[in-house]
Write a protein that holds these residues in place. Sequence first.
Motif, PDB file in Angstrom:
ATOM      1  N   SER A   1       0.820  -1.209   0.000  1.00  0.00           N
ATOM      2  CA  SER A   1       0.000   0.000   0.000  1.00  0.00           C
ATOM      3  C   SER A   1       0.849   1.252   0.000  1.00  0.00           C
ATOM      4  N   ALA A   2       2.154   1.089   0.217  1.00  0.00           N
ATOM      5  CA  ALA A   2       3.076   2.224   0.145  1.00  0.00           C
ATOM      6  C   ALA A   2       3.779   2.301  -1.205  1.00  0.00           C
ATOM      7  N   GLY A   3       3.456   1.370  -2.118  1.00  0.00           N
ATOM      8  CA  GLY A   3       4.061   1.367  -3.442  1.00  0.00           C
ATOM      9  C   GLY A   3       4.847   0.098  -3.719  1.00  0.00           C
ATOM     10  N   GLU A   4       5.495   0.083  -4.869  1.00  0.00           N
ATOM     11  CA  GLU A   4       6.287  -1.078  -5.277  1.00  0.00           C
ATOM     12  C   GLU A   4       7.595  -1.153  -4.495  1.00  0.00           C
ATOM     13  N   VAL A   5       8.037  -2.385  -4.202  1.00  0.00           N
ATOM     14  CA  VAL A   5       9.314  -2.594  -3.536  1.00  0.00           C
ATOM     15  C   VAL A   5      10.096  -3.676  -4.274  1.00  0.00           C
ATOM     16  N   THR A   6      11.408  -3.590  -4.178  1.00  0.00           N
ATOM     17  CA  THR A   6      12.280  -4.669  -4.643  1.00  0.00           C
ATOM     18  C   THR A   6      12.486  -5.625  -3.479  1.00  0.00           C
ATOM     19  N   VAL A   7      12.512  -6.909  -3.773  1.00  0.00           N
ATOM     20  CA  VAL A   7      12.691  -7.919  -2.733  1.00  0.00           C
ATOM     21  C   VAL A   7      13.926  -8.750  -3.047  1.00  0.00           C
TER      22      VAL A   7
ATOM     23  N   VAL B   1       9.694  -6.910  16.821  1.00  0.00           N
ATOM     24  CA  VAL B   1       9.231  -8.238  16.436  1.00  0.00           C
ATOM     25  C   VAL B   1       7.839  -8.084  15.841  1.00  0.00           C
ATOM     26  N   TRP B   2       7.654  -8.669  14.650  1.00  0.00           N
ATOM     27  CA  TRP B   2       6.377  -8.534  13.937  1.00  0.00           C
ATOM     28  C   TRP B   2       5.482  -9.740  14.195  1.00  0.00           C
ATOM     29  N   GLU B   3       4.258  -9.458  14.607  1.00  0.00           N
ATOM     30  CA  GLU B   3       3.237 -10.490  14.761  1.00  0.00           C
ATOM     31  C   GLU B   3       1.926  -9.964  14.208  1.00  0.00           C
ATOM     32  N   GLY B   4       1.058 -10.868  13.774  1.00  0.00           N
ATOM     33  CA  GLY B   4      -0.255 -10.443  13.299  1.00  0.00           C
ATOM     34  C   GLY B   4      -0.212  -9.901  11.890  1.00  0.00           C
ATOM     35  N   ASP B   5      -0.512  -8.630  11.714  1.00  0.00           N
ATOM     36  CA  ASP B   5      -0.608  -7.991  10.401  1.00  0.00           C
ATOM     37  C   ASP B   5       0.785  -7.673   9.861  1.00  0.00           C
ATOM     38  N   LEU B   6       1.372  -8.625   9.154  1.00  0.00           N
ATOM     39  CA  LEU B   6       2.739  -8.437   8.647  1.00  0.00           C
ATOM     40  C   LEU B   6       2.785  -7.376   7.551  1.00  0.00           C
ATOM     41  N   ALA B   7       1.767  -7.332   6.705  1.00  0.00           N
ATOM     42  CA  ALA B   7       1.732  -6.322   5.640  1.00  0.00           C
ATOM     43  C   ALA B   7       1.682  -4.921   6.244  1.00  0.00           C
ATOM     44  N   GLY B   8       0.883  -4.736   7.285  1.00  0.00           N
ATOM     45  CA  GLY B   8       0.799  -3.442   7.949  1.00  0.00           C
ATOM     46  C   GLY B   8       2.101  -3.063   8.633  1.00  0.00           C
ATOM     47  N   ALA B   9       2.758  -4.054   9.256  1.00  0.00           N
ATOM     48  CA  ALA B   9       4.036  -3.789   9.912  1.00  0.00           C
ATOM     49  C   ALA B   9       5.095  -3.373   8.897  1.00  0.00           C
ATOM     50  N   LEU B  10       5.088  -4.016   7.730  1.00  0.00           N
ATOM     51  CA  LEU B  10       6.047  -3.666   6.687  1.00  0.00           C
ATOM     52  C   LEU B  10       5.826  -2.240   6.195  1.00  0.00           C
TER      53      LEU B  10
END
Length: 234
Positions: free
Chosen positions: A31-37, A187-196
Amino acid sequence: MVLNALLDQLFPQGHRIDVRDDVLSGTASTSAGEVTVIGTANKLEVGVDHALALAATVIASTKADPQRPIVMLVDTAGQRLSRRDELLGINGYFAHLAKALDLARRRGARLVSLVYGESVSGGFLSFGLMADSIHALPEAQVRVMDLRAMARVTKQPLEKLQALSKSSPVFAPGVQNYVAMGAVESVWEGDLAGALVEALQAPVAGDQRRARGAERGGRTRARDVAAAVEAGEA
């Protein structure tokens, strides 16, 4: 966490990520745009060929879109300890990868790491640890050096280091110890997309690891010693 499930949770808007020889490369939508992985899988021992592949993706990304963020997914058992890799000069290949990431940062790309498996020694230092912010899943394993190896290097008895590890995060592996030291931001738990997305949009305030380590009680002296050195007091 299984890699495919992780990718789907991190990038519910879609991802186009290739996995070849346990090296990840591609792009994804947030939701913040395209990213390279980029990243590693299956506890990969990173060798010269892997380092070159990771660096190539970083360089291609910064050429195509200098400000596109780079997300690094980490699962590595360290650097490859083979005669071939050592004779080729694996340290130089790791330096090339680190320089590529530094170039991307200087050209405006945000760098975010997520440790989802293991992160050990040179395999982690050469790319995941280069990020502006480093995060981890609860089940991840983070360690720079095994206590047995540390005992051999420092010439200290293993029993002494094991005792120290019970009271000092500096001597102990594990996600929570690295959170206490400030090396892992959260530490990320739950909504990983939101945390990212939150990590991608957070302001960059320089290297805060010493400050976080002091605040969290995991590295009580590093910030003060660095400040004293900078002030010419040490």
